[in-house]
Write an enzyme that holds these catalytic residues in place. Structure first.
Site, PDB file in Angstrom:
ATOM      1  N   HIS A  58      -7.021  10.013  12.697  1.00 41.97           N
ATOM      2  CA  HIS A  58      -6.487   9.070  13.699  1.00 41.97           C
ATOM      3  C   HIS A  58      -6.924   9.541  15.075  1.00 41.97           C
ATOM      4  CE1 HIS A  58      -3.602   8.458  10.361  1.00 41.97           C
ATOM      5  NE2 HIS A  58      -3.505   7.222  10.812  1.00 41.97           N
ATOM      6  N   ASP A  79      -6.887  14.874   9.537  1.00 41.54           N
ATOM      7  CA  ASP A  79      -6.341  13.704  10.225  1.00 41.54           C
ATOM      8  C   ASP A  79      -7.427  13.010  11.055  1.00 41.54           C
ATOM      9  OD1 ASP A  79      -4.940  11.919  11.779  1.00 41.54           O
ATOM     10  OD2 ASP A  79      -3.854  13.443  12.928  1.00 41.54           O
ATOM     11  N   TYR A 120      -9.274  -4.660   9.224  1.00 43.55           N
ATOM     12  CA  TYR A 120      -7.928  -4.152   9.479  1.00 43.55           C
ATOM     13  C   TYR A 120      -7.932  -2.917  10.372  1.00 43.55           C
ATOM     14  CZ  TYR A 120      -3.391  -2.065   8.875  1.00 43.55           C
ATOM     15  OH  TYR A 120      -2.171  -1.523   9.147  1.00 43.55           O
ATOM     16  N   HIS A 121      -8.741  -1.942   9.969  1.00 40.35           N
ATOM     17  CA  HIS A 121      -8.721  -0.657  10.669  1.00 40.35           C
ATOM     18  C   HIS A 121      -9.269  -0.772  12.081  1.00 40.35           C
ATOM     19  CE1 HIS A 121      -9.283  -0.453   6.328  1.00 40.35           C
ATOM     20  NE2 HIS A 121      -8.360   0.483   6.370  1.00 40.35           N
ATOM     21  N   TYR A 155       0.860  -1.196   0.000  1.00 40.51           N
ATOM     22  CA  TYR A 155       0.000   0.000   0.000  1.00 40.51           C
ATOM     23  C   TYR A 155       0.883   1.229   0.000  1.00 40.51           C
ATOM     24  CZ  TYR A 155      -3.793   3.003   1.941  1.00 40.51           C
ATOM     25  OH  TYR A 155      -4.752   3.961   2.174  1.00 40.51           O
ATOM     26  N   LYS A 169      -8.006  17.425  17.534  1.00 45.40           N
ATOM     27  CA  LYS A 169      -7.563  16.903  16.237  1.00 45.40           C
ATOM     28  C   LYS A 169      -7.812  18.012  15.216  1.00 45.40           C
ATOM     29  CE  LYS A 169      -6.510  13.365  15.338  1.00 45.40           C
ATOM     30  NZ  LYS A 169      -5.163  12.737  15.381  1.00 45.40           N
TER      31      LYS A 169
HETATM   32  C1  B12 Z   1      -3.653   3.032  14.013  1.00 44.05           C
HETATM   33  C2  B12 Z   1      -3.282   3.717  12.717  1.00 44.05           C
HETATM   34  C3  B12 Z   1      -4.294   3.922  11.797  1.00 44.05           C
HETATM   35  C4  B12 Z   1      -5.730   3.521  12.047  1.00 44.05           C
HETATM   36  C5  B12 Z   1      -6.413   4.653  12.831  1.00 44.05           C
HETATM   37  C6  B12 Z   1      -7.519   4.229  13.755  1.00 44.05           C
HETATM   38  C7  B12 Z   1      -7.980   5.346  14.624  1.00 44.05           C
HETATM   39  N1  B12 Z   1      -9.284   5.500  14.737  1.00 44.05           N
HETATM   40  O1  B12 Z   1      -7.197   6.064  15.223  1.00 44.05           O
HETATM   41  C8  B12 Z   1      -6.231   3.356  10.594  1.00 44.05           C
HETATM   42  C9  B12 Z   1      -5.945   1.963  10.145  1.00 44.05           C
HETATM   43  C10 B12 Z   1      -7.703   3.672  10.371  1.00 44.05           C
HETATM   44  C11 B12 Z   1      -5.297   4.308   9.886  1.00 44.05           C
HETATM   45  C12 B12 Z   1      -5.585   4.897   8.676  1.00 44.05           C
HETATM   46  C13 B12 Z   1      -4.726   5.748   8.006  1.00 44.05           C
HETATM   47  N2  B12 Z   1      -3.455   6.008   8.314  1.00 44.05           N
HETATM   48 CO1  B12 Z   1      -2.633   5.444   9.940  1.00 44.05          CO
HETATM   49  N3  B12 Z   1      -1.657   4.806  11.388  1.00 44.05           N
HETATM   50  C14 B12 Z   1      -1.948   4.134  12.465  1.00 44.05           C
HETATM   51  C15 B12 Z   1      -0.696   3.781  13.264  1.00 44.05           C
HETATM   52  C16 B12 Z   1      -0.285   2.400  12.865  1.00 44.05           C
HETATM   53  C17 B12 Z   1      -0.817   3.837  14.781  1.00 44.05           C
HETATM   54  C18 B12 Z   1      -1.439   5.068  15.385  1.00 44.05           C
HETATM   55  C19 B12 Z   1      -2.013   4.762  16.747  1.00 44.05           C
HETATM   56  O2  B12 Z   1      -3.216   4.784  16.931  1.00 44.05           O
HETATM   57  N4  B12 Z   1      -1.191   4.410  17.740  1.00 44.05           N
HETATM   58  C20 B12 Z   1      -1.647   4.082  19.056  1.00 44.05           C
HETATM   59  C21 B12 Z   1      -1.931   5.385  19.817  1.00 44.05           C
HETATM   60  C22 B12 Z   1      -2.344   5.090  21.225  1.00 44.05           C
HETATM   61  O3  B12 Z   1      -0.721   6.090  19.793  1.00 44.05           O
HETATM   62  P1  B12 Z   1      -0.569   7.616  19.396  1.00 44.05           P
HETATM   63  O4  B12 Z   1      -1.719   8.135  18.670  1.00 44.05           O
HETATM   64  O5  B12 Z   1       0.775   7.809  18.828  1.00 44.05           O
HETATM   65  O6  B12 Z   1      -0.624   8.328  20.827  1.00 44.05           O
HETATM   66  C23 B12 Z   1       0.398   8.156  21.788  1.00 44.05           C
HETATM   67  C24 B12 Z   1       1.440   9.261  21.732  1.00 44.05           C
HETATM   68  O7  B12 Z   1       1.697   9.729  20.445  1.00 44.05           O
HETATM   69  C25 B12 Z   1       0.937  10.292  22.660  1.00 44.05           C
HETATM   70  N5  B12 Z   1      -0.114  11.213  22.212  1.00 44.05           N
HETATM   71  C26 B12 Z   1      -0.802  11.263  21.062  1.00 44.05           C
HETATM   72  N6  B12 Z   1      -1.699  12.230  21.088  1.00 44.05           N
HETATM   73  C27 B12 Z   1      -1.587  12.839  22.263  1.00 44.05           C
HETATM   74  C28 B12 Z   1      -2.253  13.909  22.810  1.00 44.05           C
HETATM   75  C29 B12 Z   1      -1.936  14.303  24.074  1.00 44.05           C
HETATM   76  C30 B12 Z   1      -2.717  15.397  24.654  1.00 44.05           C
HETATM   77  C31 B12 Z   1      -0.897  13.662  24.806  1.00 44.05           C
HETATM   78  C32 B12 Z   1      -0.557  14.071  26.157  1.00 44.05           C
HETATM   79  C33 B12 Z   1      -0.233  12.595  24.248  1.00 44.05           C
HETATM   80  C34 B12 Z   1      -0.574  12.194  22.993  1.00 44.05           C
HETATM   81  O8  B12 Z   1       0.388   9.489  23.688  1.00 44.05           O
HETATM   82  C35 B12 Z   1      -0.248   8.335  23.123  1.00 44.05           C
HETATM   83  C36 B12 Z   1      -0.035   7.177  24.058  1.00 44.05           C
HETATM   84  O9  B12 Z   1       1.244   6.698  24.021  1.00 44.05           O
HETATM   85  C37 B12 Z   1       0.297   4.861  12.732  1.00 44.05           C
HETATM   86  C38 B12 Z   1       1.767   4.456  12.775  1.00 44.05           C
HETATM   87  C39 B12 Z   1       2.298   4.345  14.176  1.00 44.05           C
HETATM   88  N7  B12 Z   1       2.759   3.195  14.580  1.00 44.05           N
HETATM   89  O10 B12 Z   1       2.238   5.292  14.918  1.00 44.05           O
HETATM   90  C40 B12 Z   1      -0.200   5.050  11.299  1.00 44.05           C
HETATM   91  C41 B12 Z   1      -0.012   6.400  10.588  1.00 44.05           C
HETATM   92  C42 B12 Z   1      -0.289   7.514  11.559  1.00 44.05           C
HETATM   93  N8  B12 Z   1      -1.038   6.374   9.553  1.00 44.05           N
HETATM   94  C43 B12 Z   1      -0.673   6.924   8.485  1.00 44.05           C
HETATM   95  C44 B12 Z   1      -1.512   7.086   7.343  1.00 44.05           C
HETATM   96  C45 B12 Z   1      -0.860   7.687   6.121  1.00 44.05           C
HETATM   97  C46 B12 Z   1      -2.861   6.712   7.346  1.00 44.05           C
HETATM   98  C47 B12 Z   1      -3.848   6.973   6.203  1.00 44.05           C
HETATM   99  C48 B12 Z   1      -3.922   8.443   5.866  1.00 44.05           C
HETATM  100  C49 B12 Z   1      -3.487   6.116   4.990  1.00 44.05           C
HETATM  101  C50 B12 Z   1      -4.216   6.462   3.741  1.00 44.05           C
HETATM  102  N9  B12 Z   1      -3.609   7.238   2.884  1.00 44.05           N
HETATM  103  O11 B12 Z   1      -5.297   6.025   3.553  1.00 44.05           O
HETATM  104  C51 B12 Z   1      -5.184   6.417   6.757  1.00 44.05           C
HETATM  105  C52 B12 Z   1      -6.290   7.449   6.943  1.00 44.05           C
HETATM  106  C53 B12 Z   1      -6.677   7.743   8.349  1.00 44.05           C
HETATM  107  C54 B12 Z   1      -7.344   9.043   8.644  1.00 44.05           C
HETATM  108  N10 B12 Z   1      -8.654   9.157   8.536  1.00 44.05           N
HETATM  109  O12 B12 Z   1      -6.699   9.998   8.999  1.00 44.05           O
HETATM  110  C55 B12 Z   1       0.755   7.411   8.546  1.00 44.05           C
HETATM  111  C56 B12 Z   1       0.892   8.929   8.634  1.00 44.05           C
HETATM  112  C57 B12 Z   1       2.102   9.399   7.832  1.00 44.05           C
HETATM  113  C58 B12 Z   1       2.843  10.519   8.380  1.00 44.05           C
HETATM  114  N11 B12 Z   1       2.599  11.050   9.570  1.00 44.05           N
HETATM  115  O13 B12 Z   1       3.758  10.963   7.700  1.00 44.05           O
HETATM  116  C59 B12 Z   1       1.305   6.622   9.756  1.00 44.05           C
HETATM  117  C60 B12 Z   1       2.390   7.346  10.538  1.00 44.05           C
HETATM  118  C61 B12 Z   1       1.844   5.270   9.213  1.00 44.05           C
HETATM  119  C62 B12 Z   1       2.940   5.418   8.176  1.00 44.05           C
HETATM  120  N12 B12 Z   1       4.196   5.487   8.587  1.00 44.05           N
HETATM  121  O14 B12 Z   1       2.658   5.478   7.041  1.00 44.05           O
HETATM  122  N13 B12 Z   1      -4.156   4.468  10.565  1.00 44.05           N
END
Ligand code: B12
Ligand SMILES: Nc1nc2c(ncn2[C@@H]2O[C@H](COP(=O)(O)OP(=O)(O)OP(=O)(O)O)[C@@H](O)[C@H]2O)c(=O)[nH]1
Ligand SMILES: [Mg+2]
Lengths: 717, 321
Positions: free
Chosen positions: A597, A595, A236-237, A82, A591
């Site tokens: 996510h 975006d 998946y999602h 992808y 948010k």
């Molecule tokens: C899960 C995920 C998805 C899920 C989202 C589900 C959902 N409802 O959230 C699904 C499968 C739907 C998805 C889709 C897409 N995704 Co996505 N996704 C991810 C993934 C694998 C993990 C994100 C996640 O949820 N982590 C778990 C949570 C708990 O962690 P977190 O958000 O990072 O938050 C932690 C910290 O960051 C911090 N934090 C975050 N926010 C905040 C706020 C506060 C206040 C505080 C204190 C802390 C904090 O604390 C949290 C706890 O530790 C990331 C890659 C990665 N491993 O990070 C890619 C990623 C974010 N996705 C990406 C992309 C491109 C997409 C799509 C746009 C793909 C597409 N073109 O179709 C789509 C569209 C989604 C959309 N509508 O925006 C890219 C973004 C690219 C970039 N940044 O350059 C990433 C980075 C993957 C990649 N390397 O390609 N995705």
């Protein structure tokens, strides 16, 4: 049962107890799914099978062992990566290189404006153009995207749900203008809107008209595009958003049932379209569970379809694409991700997937670089060519453990499916917000397990690397991409037959009013060089735009930390803060941009509330200006921006500017969480961002830092 | 510039800070708060305060979004105070009302403030009344107060506003029996929401139930005219009737002087509430200080003393202090 077996089993129990000082009945491991794993499985367990048919072979009812008799022994799975970023030109180059290096199928990732039906020149999408996928505004972009890629030979998968009508239309027209008739086009369009409302968040219209569009596409393709999969029903999602495997399995199949009903309500016979339904599952780190999930999915689907009256064998068979889990991959010590992805890929193969995407090791940092994409692809090439896994079909069949897991997953998922059916089906459940809430609950539990150290993530909460490597990242200059796109839009709008565009758009609007199949009308508009945004708006006139209301879980995170010292410490700090400040620390979590996510934002919000914070939760898709107004009116102590889709370098400065405009004396703290490459930290700090919380941040530690920062800020005032 | 002036100038940040001040539990802030409010009360605005109460999930926020967009479309300025129930267990809260007020929250003519209820009576938090005084002074035409209506809360909520409306959903007519008297006494308008799609029939039926219930209690004194209106927040239908009804009631009440007399009554109510609050806090502090409740309950359990004797001993002691 032979006596010899009984005797052996008794002896085994004794030995087990001697080795572990624990009776084997008690030595049960838990899973996210609530399935209890025993230390040993035996042929006794096979007696409990009911969904799984012991005598069935690959390609035979109920297809547990695989959709085909020969599986990989005849042809290995399709390596389908992808990808998509920036402009059509750049993505096209990337695709061609990958195809030369052994990739077999294409899979297009669109940028978020395209997903949500906005053109690149729309003010609402300033920070998002070309950032998280490829920007497509008109059929001209689509033609560039497939330049020198023959669409009669290449199967193309497109992840598109919200703007599915204009995008599929652009694909059809691009084919036509390559001289490929639409009946020769092969590939898949995701077209799975229900999971958008649950977890993926790129919906445009409300649920009912959205479901109508899904059905339109199934109807049209079943008649005109026989080689094209009309839908990819996606779990998946859900798993990526936090669902455990039972939830993923149940909701996906329940979604599938809803789509079958939608198509049948158009008067189609189930066998007219069911062979072209395809599926998409996530493969996470729980090795055997994931294998069992794919086996269970096929087993249950065949039963479901038989109940729908399907006669054609092809209608009974679940074919699926899989992707390794992105959420299992870490920002810390990122080379570990290559190993994780390899195991997950192996699970997918042992489960019998038809095609596979393997993630790149820089997943939690940014879109893959050419180099990380190469390693990801090679993971599959090595599996196919070096490990021998393709030599025999379903090698784990007959494994006491795997068969039992397959059975248990089937049973548990079936219970949920029945519950949803009782509720009146997935559309109703989704509208009530139940599945989303369940998934968020599951996600919050998972986070609590990691934050409490209960679940080990190597390099994150244990075995940390003292020498974090620095890795290259793909950088996309979104202003350049946006400017390029705007120029292209302007030139097309300047040269097209405006009258014809307007007529075809109003025809489309009328077709929506009259409830006609919309795809043909949309193809006509796109052929006339209407933009993706214009087509989406023509329908918005009739259907409106959907705004999601969201519920939140409460108490789920806190429950894991009842006597935890660090957790209580933060709670005490919060209470102390209230005493000396007259109110609790109040944080607005937002948010911005397109975006979608929301997993991280929702988990952080509920966890902070469990620690006693007052948390304001902003809606999705806010503009920086709206956030500033919201923050100031509620006089919050801090704003927490959660940003994952790479809009931060545009949106965060905009927010800081808006805050100053609304309140020149504002001393509000702003911090940022989500996917932020380290290279951008300085940029953000220069914008006066107080702290950055990247992937893998422990939420209790984050909360403590936030309250300390707030307190310090108040003292300074 | 002083805070009061900034508020009267309509400065957003100042209004927000002032609301924080009146909601604050810090003793110093309470003193400041009283000063501020006395200044503002001398500069009353022209706001009409409308309360929207009703069971969880009937669509209060969605209605306010819908009705609010309609009003700001008419160039009216709208202040909204949304009281969000907070978690009793964790003490913290997630304030999600704004996810239901997306359109109006963007409008420069609105001011939307969510407040956690902190479990106080009637879902009305400390400071809601003061906050509405602030918004009034700041020049908002309408002030909406959203509260979760559970049982007794209507009394408190209705004492905050000029017009009190109860939002109900289709099918809630059955619940009428038990609460008939209470609600008909305090509500001026009954809004039956979700009058759309296949809920329409049920909604009409519910409205009819309310109408007949009202005619039954029409002789009521507290509020004279009562209306039952059918709306759909999602389809934005019925909004004309709501605003017309509100304006009619206001006009009528102003004519027969009940508008002012109601505000007078409310002042009385709040005086006694405030006094009660202060006394209650004082008593609680004394009880905590005496620290003898635990001691006595142990003795009661052990059978050393009867419950009533214990109560008498404690209250005697507190009163003699
Ligand atoms: C899960 C995920 C998805 C899920 C989202 C589900 C959902 N409802 O959230 C699904 C499968 C739907 C998805 C889709 C897409 N995704 Co996505 N996704 C991810 C993934 C694998 C993990 C994100 C996640 O949820 N982590 C778990 C949570 C708990 O962690 P977190 O958000 O990072 O938050 C932690 C910290 O960051 C911090 N934090 C975050 N926010 C905040 C706020 C506060 C206040 C505080 C204190 C802390 C904090 O604390 C949290 C706890 O530790 C990331 C890659 C990665 N491993 O990070 C890619 C990623 C974010 N996705 C990406 C992309 C491109 C997409 C799509 C746009 C793909 C597409 N073109 O179709 C789509 C569209 C989604 C959309 N509508 O925006 C890219 C973004 C690219 C970039 N940044 O350059 C990433 C980075 C993957 C990649 N390397 O390609 N995705
Ligand atoms: N069919 C229909 N549904 C509505 C209408 N108004 C609100 N809803 C739905 O009812 C649910 C609850 O709406 P909210 O506005 O959050 O209700 P609320 O009364 O503010 O809820 P709380 O603040 O939690 O007490 C949402 O799913 C809305 O979409 C309406 O007019 N018609
Ligand atoms: Mg509400």
């Amino acid at each position: 049962m032979t006596d010899k077996f009984r005797e052996n089993f008794d002896n085994w129990q004794k030995s087990f107890e001697k080795e572990t000082k624990q009776s084997s009945d008690k030595a049960i491991s838990d899973t996210d799914e609530g399935i209890e794993i025993k230390p040993v499985y035996t042929k006794d367990d096979l007696k409990k099978l009911s969904f799984v048919e012991e005598n069935s072979l690959p390609g035979q009812w109920p297809y547990t062992r695989g959709p085909k008799a020969s599986m990989y022994t005849n042809r290995p799975w399709t390596i389908r990566q992808y990808a998509g970023f920036s402009t059509a030109e750049e993505s096209n180059e990337f695709y061609k290189k990958n195809l030369e290096s052994g990739q077999k199928g294409l899979s297009v990732a669109f940028d978020l404006p395209t997903h949500r039906g906005y053109d690149s020149d729309d003010d609402l999408v300033m920070g998002d153009v070309g950032k998280a996928g490829v920007a497509i505004d008109t059929v001209e972009d689509m033609k560039i995207l497939f330049n020198e890629i023959p669409l009669d030979k290449m199967s193309v998968s497109m992840t598109m749900n919200g703007a599915v009508l204009p995008v599929l239309s652009a694909f059809v027209v691009a084919g036509e203008e390559q001289n490929v008739k639409k009946n020769l086009l092969s590939g898949t369009i995701q077209n799975d809107i229900l999971k958008e409302f649950m977890v993926r968040n790129t919906y445009i219209y409300p649920p009912e008209p959205s479901m109508k569009i899904v059905a339109d596409i199934i109807e049209f393709t079943s008649k005109e595009m026989p080689k094209f999969n009309s839908i990819s029903i996606s779990g998946y999602h859900m798993q990526e958003a936090g669902a455990d495997n039972v939830l993923e399995l149940a909701y996906t199949l329940a979604d599938g049932m809803e789509y079958v009903r939608a198509a049948m309500s158009k008067g189609l016979d189930v066998d007219d379209f069911a062979p072209r339904l395809s599926f998409f599952f996530a493969i996470g780190t729980d090795f055997f569970m994931e294998i069992a999930k794919l086996r269970a999915a096929r087993t249950l689907w065949s039963k479901i379809m038989r109940d729908f009256g399907a006669k054609n064998e092809k209608s009974l068979i679940l074919r699926t694409h899989c992707q390794t889990s992105g959420v299992s991959l870490t920002e810390k010590d990122p080379y570990n991700n290559i190993i994780r992805t390899s195991y997950e890929a192996m699970s997918a193969i042992l489960g019998g997937t038809q095609s596979l995407h393997t993630n790149s090791f820089d997943e939690a940092i940014a879109l893959p670089t050419d180099e990380s994409a190469r390693i990801a692809r090679n993971t599959q090439l090595i599996l196919q060519n070096e490990t021998g896994v393709t030599k025999t079909v379903d090698p784990l069949a007959g494994s006491y453990f795997v068969e039992s897991l397959t059975e248990e997953l089937s049973q548990k998922a079936w219970e949920i499916i029945e519950e949803i059916e009782e509720l009146g089906g997935m559309t109703k459940a989704v509208k009530a917000g139940i599945p989303k809430l369940k998934i968020e609950e599951s996600a919050t539990k998972k986070q609590a397990k990691v934050d409490s150290g209960n679940r080990v993530v190597v390099g994150v909460n244990k075995f940390k690397n003292p020498h974090e490597p620095s890795v290259d990242v793909r950088v996309i200059d979104n202003n350049r991409v946006r400017d390029d796109q705007i120029k292209k839009i302007e030139s097309i709008k300047g040269s097209r037959n405006q009258k014809a565009v307007e007529k075809s758009l109003s025809d489309l609007t009328n077709a929506a009013k009259e409830n006609l199949n919309l795809l043909a009308y949309s193809i006509e508009a796109i052929k006339n060089r209407a933009t993706i945004g214009e087509v989406s708006k023509a329908l918005e006139e009739v259907y409106g735009r959907h705004f999601a209301t969201s519920l939140s879980v409460s108490g789920v995170y806190g429950k894991h930390f009842e006597n935890d010292e660090d957790f209580m410490n933060v709670k005490d700090k919060v209470e102390g803060f209230e005493k000396s400040n007259g109110r609790r620390p109040r944080v607005l979590i937002v948010k911005m941009g397109q975006d979608g996510h929301d997993r991280g934002a929702k988990i952080v919000a509920t966890s902070f509330a469990d620690m006693g914070f007052d948390v304001d939760m902003g809606p999705l898709f806010q503009s920086p200006k709206d956030v500033a107004k919201d923050a100031i009116e509620n006089d919050v102590h801090a704003i927490g921006v959660s940003t994952l889709a790479a809009g931060h370098k545009t949106l965060v400065p905009e927010l800081m500017k808006s805050l100053k405009e609304l309140d020149p004396n504002s001393k509000m703290i702003v911090f940022v969480g989500g996917v932020i490459p380290e290279q951008d930290y300085d940029f953000l700090y220069k914008q006066n961002i107080s702290a950055i919380f990247g992937p893998g941040s422990n939420i209790i530690e984050s909360a403590e830092k936030v309250i300390d920062l707030i307190s310090k800020n108040l003292e300074l005032k | 510039m002083k805070l009061a002036e900034k508020i009267i100038n309509g400065e957003r940040a100042a209004i927000a800070k002032a609301i924080t001040l009146v909601e604050s539990s810090k003793p110093d802030d309470r003193i400041e708060s009283r000063k501020l409010i006395s200044q503002l009360i001398d500069n009353p605005g022209k706001s009409i305060r409308v309360g929207f109460s009703g069971p969880p999930g009937v669509g209060k926020s969605t209605f306010i979004e819908s009705f609010g967009s309609y009003l700001v479309g008419k160039e009216l300025k709208l202040g909204i105070l949304a009281i969000d129930p907070s978690s009793q267990i964790t003490g913290g809260s997630i304030l999600g009302d704004k996810t239901r007020m997306i359109e109006i929250s963007k409008n420069p003519n609105t001011f939307i403030r969510s407040t956690p209820s902190r479990g106080s009576l009637g879902g009305i938090s400390n400071g809601t009344r003061e906050a509405s005084i602030i918004l009034d002074a700041a020049g908002y035409d309408y002030i909406f107060i959203e509260t979760v209506g559970v049982g007794q809360s209507e009394v408190v909520a209705s004492n905050l506003v000029d017009i009190f409306s109860l939002i109900v959903g289709p099918g809630s007519g059955d619940e009428l029996q038990g609460i008939k008297k209470g609600i008909t006494e305090y509500a001026d308008i009954f809004i039956v929401n979700k009058n759309d799609g296949n809920l329409k029939i049920e909604a009409s039926k519910t409205a009819a139930d309310y109408k007949s219930a009202i005619s039954y209690y029409k002789k009521n004194e507290v509020s004279s005219s009562k209306e039952v209106l059918l709306v759909s927040a999602i389809e934005q239908t019925g909004m004309d009737e709501v605003i017309n009804t509100i304006q009619e009631i206001v006009l009528q009440n102003k004519k027969n002087n009940s508008f002012e007399s109601k505000r007078c009554e409310q002042l009385k109510f709040w005086l006694s509430e405030e006094i009660k609050n202060i006394m209650q806090l004082d008593i609680q502090r004394k009880i905590d200080k005496a620290g003898s409740i635990g001691h006595f309950s142990d003795r009661i359990i052990n059978g050393d003393i009867s419950m009533y004797d214990a109560i008498e001993t404690i209250t005697d002691k507190l009163q003699s202090e």
